[in-house]
Design an enzyme around this catalytic site. Structure first.
Site, PDB file in Angstrom:
ATOM      1  N   LYS A   6       0.831  -1.200   0.000  1.00 23.26           N
ATOM      2  CA  LYS A   6       0.000   0.000   0.000  1.00 23.26           C
ATOM      3  C   LYS A   6       0.870   1.256   0.000  1.00 23.26           C
ATOM      4  O   LYS A   6       0.517   2.276  -0.614  1.00 23.26           O
ATOM      5  CB  LYS A   6      -0.933   0.000   1.206  1.00 23.26           C
ATOM      6  CG  LYS A   6      -1.868   1.220   1.299  1.00 23.26           C
ATOM      7  CD  LYS A   6      -2.814   1.317   0.091  1.00 23.26           C
ATOM      8  CE  LYS A   6      -3.678   2.574   0.150  1.00 23.26           C
ATOM      9  NZ  LYS A   6      -4.728   2.514   1.183  1.00 23.26           N
TER      10      LYS A   6
ATOM     11  N   LYS B 277      -1.096  11.429   6.186  1.00 23.53           N
ATOM     12  CA  LYS B 277      -0.887  10.331   7.126  1.00 23.53           C
ATOM     13  C   LYS B 277      -0.214   9.160   6.410  1.00 23.53           C
ATOM     14  O   LYS B 277       0.756   8.582   6.920  1.00 23.53           O
ATOM     15  CB  LYS B 277      -2.237   9.897   7.720  1.00 23.53           C
ATOM     16  CG  LYS B 277      -2.159   8.783   8.769  1.00 23.53           C
ATOM     17  CD  LYS B 277      -2.377   7.396   8.197  1.00 23.53           C
ATOM     18  CE  LYS B 277      -3.808   7.205   7.748  1.00 23.53           C
ATOM     19  NZ  LYS B 277      -4.054   5.780   7.333  1.00 23.53           N
TER      20      LYS B 277
END
Length: 291
Positions: free
Chosen positions: A175, A243
Site C-alpha cells: 500500500k 498520514k
C-alpha cells in the site's frame, strides 16, 4: 477450509460502512461496531445488520473480524483492553486489518493474535469511497497462505482484485508503494495541466487524447478536468494522504532509502493543510503550483 458464517466489522466510516454492508448483503451474518454510535445505528437501518456496543461484543463468536479505522493508534484503541477485539476473539478466529497503517503495527498485531491462538492479516485497500460502494476494491494482503485462502472468498464481497503479496507486513508495504505512485502521478498531472492551461489547450481534449496513451492513468481520467475547474470537494482528503505518506517516509528511513519526490509532495500537502485545505481531495496538489 472454514465455513464462514459470522463476521464482524469494526469501523463504519466512508469505506467501512459500505464494505460491511456488502458482507451483510452477500449473506454473511455481520455484526458491526463504530465509536460514534449514531453511525452504527444508521448502518443498521440501511443494511439490517447487527450492531454491538463494544469491539469485544462485536467480535464474540465471529469467524473473521475486519477493521477499517484511521491510524495505528486508532487500531490499537479497538484491539486492546477489556472491551477490545482480542478480548472477544474465539480460538482460531481471524483478525483482518483493512486500515492503511504501518508495517510495524501489522507485526505487532500478528504477534498479539498468535499469542492467544488467533490468526492475523494486514490487508489495506485501494479504490476509495467509490470502490467501497461498488464492491470493486483492490486488496493487498500480508499473511500466510492458509489464512488467505479462508479469507479471500469473504473479501470478494467488496473487492475486485485480492492478492497475497507476502508475509505479514507485506500488505502495508504494498500500500505504501501504491500511495507513492499516486503522489508521483498527481505531481506530474498537476504540472502538465498547469502547462496546458497556460498555453490555452482545451483540457477535455487533452484528456481524451492522452488517456489512451502512455500518460493515461486513473487520476487523469477522473481528476484532470475537475482539477482544471478547481473542484476539490470529494475523494481522498489531503489529511489522509499526509498520514499515508508519513508512513511511507518512516518506512523508507527504516530501510535507509531516499524518496525525494514523496518528500516534496508531502511538503506541498503540508503547505496546503496550513492554508486550510486539509479536507480537500488530493488532486488539490495543483493549487500548490499556482501560488
Amino acid at each position: 477450509m472454514m465455513d464462514i458464517n459470522k463476521v464482524a466489522f469494526i469501523g463504519l466510516g466512508i469505506m467501512g460502512a459500505p464494505m460491511a454492508g456488502h458482507l451483510q448483503q452477500k449473506g454473511f451474518n455481520t455484526t458491526a461496531y463504530n465509536r460514534t454510535h449514531s453511525k452504527a445505528k444508521a448502518w443498521q437501518a440501511l443494511y439490517n445488520g447487527k450492531i454491538a456496543a463494544t469491539p469485544r461484543e462485536a467480535a464474540r463468536d465471529a469467524d473473521i473480524v475486519f477493521m477499517c479505522i484511521g491510524n495505528d493508534n486508532d487500531v490499537r484503541g479497538v484491539v486492546y483492553g477489556d472491551d477490545g477485539i482480542l478480548a472477544g476473539l474465539k480460538p482460531g478466529a481471524i483478525l483482518i486489518d483493512h486500515t492503511t497503517a504501518s508495517a510495524t503495527l501489522a507485526h505487532e498485531l500478528e504477534n498479539a493474535c498468535h499469542k492467544q491462538g488467533n490468526h492475523f492479516m494486514d490487508c489495506p485497500v485501494s479504490g476509495g469511497q467509490s470502490g467501497a460502494e461498488k464492491g470493486s476494491l483492490t486488496i493487498m494482503c500480508g499473511g500466510d497462505e492458509q489464512t488467505f485462502a479462508i479469507a479471500k472468498p469473504v473479501m470478494e464481497a467488496y473487492a475486485r482484485q485480492i492478492q497475497l503479496v507476502g508475509k505479514c507486513g507485506a500488505g502495508q508495504r504494498c500500500k505504501m508503494v501504491n500511495q507513492i505512485c499516486i503522489a508521483g502521478v498527481l505531481q506530474g498531472l498537476s504540472e502538465g495541466l498547469l502547462l496546458a492551461e497556460t498555453v490555452g489547450l482545451d483540457i477535455h481534449q487533452v484528456v481524451e487524447t492522452l488517456k489512451y496513451g502512455a500518460a493515461g492513468s486513473w487520476q487523469m481520467e477522473n481528476r484532470a478536468e475537475t482539477m482544471a475547474k478547481n473542484e476539490f470537494n470529494f475523494g481522498f482528503a489531503i489529511d489522509w494522504m499526509r498520514k499515508d505518506l508519513g508512513i511511507c517516509l518512516e518506512e523508507a528511513e527504516r530501510q535507509n532509502i531516499d524518496l525525494p519526490l514523496t518528500r516534496q509532495v508531502d511538503e506541498r500537502y503540508a503547505e496546503l493543510q496550513q492554508e486550510g485545505c486539509g479536507r480537500m481531495d488530493t488532486s488539490a496538489l495543483i493549487l500548490a503550483l499556482k501560488k
